[in-house]
Design an enzyme around this catalytic site. Sequence first.
Site, mmCIF file in Angstrom:
data_model
loop_
_atom_site.group_PDB
_atom_site.id
_atom_site.type_symbol
_atom_site.label_atom_id
_atom_site.label_comp_id
_atom_site.label_asym_id
_atom_site.label_seq_id
_atom_site.Cartn_x
_atom_site.Cartn_y
_atom_site.Cartn_z
ATOM 1 N N THR B 44 -3.445 0.664 3.891
ATOM 2 C CA THR B 44 -2.393 0.460 4.886
ATOM 3 C C THR B 44 -1.100 -0.021 4.321
ATOM 4 O OG1 THR B 44 -4.232 -0.405 6.094
ATOM 5 C CG2 THR B 44 -2.114 -0.750 7.056
ATOM 6 N N ASP B 60 1.500 1.257 9.665
ATOM 7 C CA ASP B 60 1.432 2.727 9.638
ATOM 8 C C ASP B 60 0.181 3.140 10.415
ATOM 9 O OD1 ASP B 60 -0.567 3.928 7.055
ATOM 10 O OD2 ASP B 60 -0.386 1.807 7.556
ATOM 11 N N ARG B 62 -2.435 5.558 9.235
ATOM 12 C CA ARG B 62 -3.392 6.406 8.509
ATOM 13 C C ARG B 62 -4.622 5.594 8.134
ATOM 14 N NH1 ARG B 62 -1.583 9.620 3.177
ATOM 15 N NH2 ARG B 62 -0.684 10.986 4.736
ATOM 16 N N LYS B 76 -3.350 0.080 14.242
ATOM 17 C CA LYS B 76 -3.667 -1.068 13.391
ATOM 18 C C LYS B 76 -3.094 -2.371 13.938
ATOM 19 C CE LYS B 76 -3.723 1.966 9.493
ATOM 20 N NZ LYS B 76 -3.347 2.273 8.144
ATOM 21 N N GLY B 90 -7.364 -3.423 5.170
ATOM 22 C CA GLY B 90 -8.645 -3.631 4.517
ATOM 23 C C GLY B 90 -9.690 -2.707 5.110
ATOM 24 N N SER B 172 -2.204 -1.654 0.950
ATOM 25 C CA SER B 172 -1.954 -0.975 -0.316
ATOM 26 C C SER B 172 -0.478 -0.646 -0.495
ATOM 27 C CB SER B 172 -2.791 0.298 -0.397
ATOM 28 O OG SER B 172 -2.498 1.111 0.716
ATOM 29 N N ASP B 209 3.293 5.229 -0.880
ATOM 30 C CA ASP B 209 1.896 4.882 -1.113
ATOM 31 C C ASP B 209 1.020 5.981 -0.541
ATOM 32 O OD1 ASP B 209 -0.435 2.766 0.511
ATOM 33 O OD2 ASP B 209 -0.476 3.369 -1.594
ATOM 34 N N SER B 212 -1.045 5.178 2.801
ATOM 35 C CA SER B 212 -0.381 4.975 4.099
ATOM 36 C C SER B 212 0.297 6.263 4.480
ATOM 37 C CB SER B 212 0.680 3.881 4.012
ATOM 38 O OG SER B 212 0.232 2.812 3.262
#
Lengths: 141, 277
Positions: B44, B60, B62, B76, B90, B172, B209, B212
């Site tokens: 994330t 985000d 994903r 999220k 996580g 991340s 990233d 995400s």
Amino acid sequence: MNSRGSGSQLKDSIPIAEFSASGPFGGHDILRRGFTSVKNELLPSHPLELSEKNFQPNQDKMNFATLRNIQGLHAPLKLQMEFKAVKQVQRLPFLHSSNIALDTLRGNDECIGFEDILNDPSQSEVMGEPHTMMEYKLGLL
Amino acid sequence: MDVATSPPAPQGGFSFLNCLRNTALEQGLVSQGFQAPKARKTGTTIAGLVCADGVVLGADTRATDDMVVAEKNCLKIHYLAPNIYCCGAGVAADAEATTQLLSSKLELHSLATGRPPRVVTANRFLRQMLFRYQGHIGASLIVAGLDSTGAHLYSVHPHGSSSRLPYNSMGSGAGAAISVLEDRFKPKMELLEAQELVADAIQAGILGDLGSGSSVDLCVITQDGARLLRGYRTPAAPGKRLGRYRYRAGTTAVLSEKVELRSLEVLEEHVQSMDVE
């Protein structure tokens, strides 16, 4: 009066693994319990297993120690006496007891945790053998 | 009579009955090339900041299963209380279960105290719960809200540590997001400027990233309440084709045609059954 019968009224009266099937090889029911291994029985299978098993008793010890430091020895002594009295109010051994007074004393009636959602004992799919457990509790075994 | 007539003393909570079996399976099967299933992580970018009127949280959308995108539009930003929301990174299941439990705890607590819940209460509940499980519950959360003492933002790590900060990002894509936040954050920003900054931070995470992606969700908590702005910005929408680039059949004239039959013999047949359970 059979002292064992009255003594087992106070402690947790689910029989422990003293009774084994008298087979020539197996010490227990392999189908239900799986293969035995000393290592599996002594060592925990997960780092959290022991700490989770002892979580409630450790919390109680911590709370009593704090209470003793703040208010003196009488406070935890009185509370422990109430705990002991309240733990005696149980249903028959194979039924699940609500322990509502115990929860109120501990303050768990206003809390929720994973133990209320996962593996709720009141919704357990297995039950002990009622007659055997009653006989053990009454000391007739 | 048998030990089987007496089940172990019932205790709620996590059950470790299958741990030995799982480790035995992993050790036994890894030699044959099988792997234990991995938990789905959210991979994330989540961020939040405190502004003049309240707090702004962003995330985000994903969710990844290792290298595969499992969900393109997951939510999220989780509800904790009418005035407190939380972003979770996580392991997806851990974050979801932890936030739901925390929301119930906060509701019970506020019913017992008779007051609306405070962000610091949510933070303490979360820290104590995560520390109890020693990091095995892999949930990193940013908890933010507006209560009687003001606007607060706490970032909590899976092992149970937390920091109270004016802005933070996790997941991340945290590095990309925090660089944007560090560049443009000012104390007591205006609400719209704060929304744009958080959206830019999440967009940096989405573009930079791999874990995400998809779109940016925002949650704005002010005195008037909380607003969840789902799909606030979609930086990664697929591009639109501007014209047709295919040629009609018959554009090229056919001069001559010759048909040749080729016989093929089957050399090897390999049947692989699909696991459809």
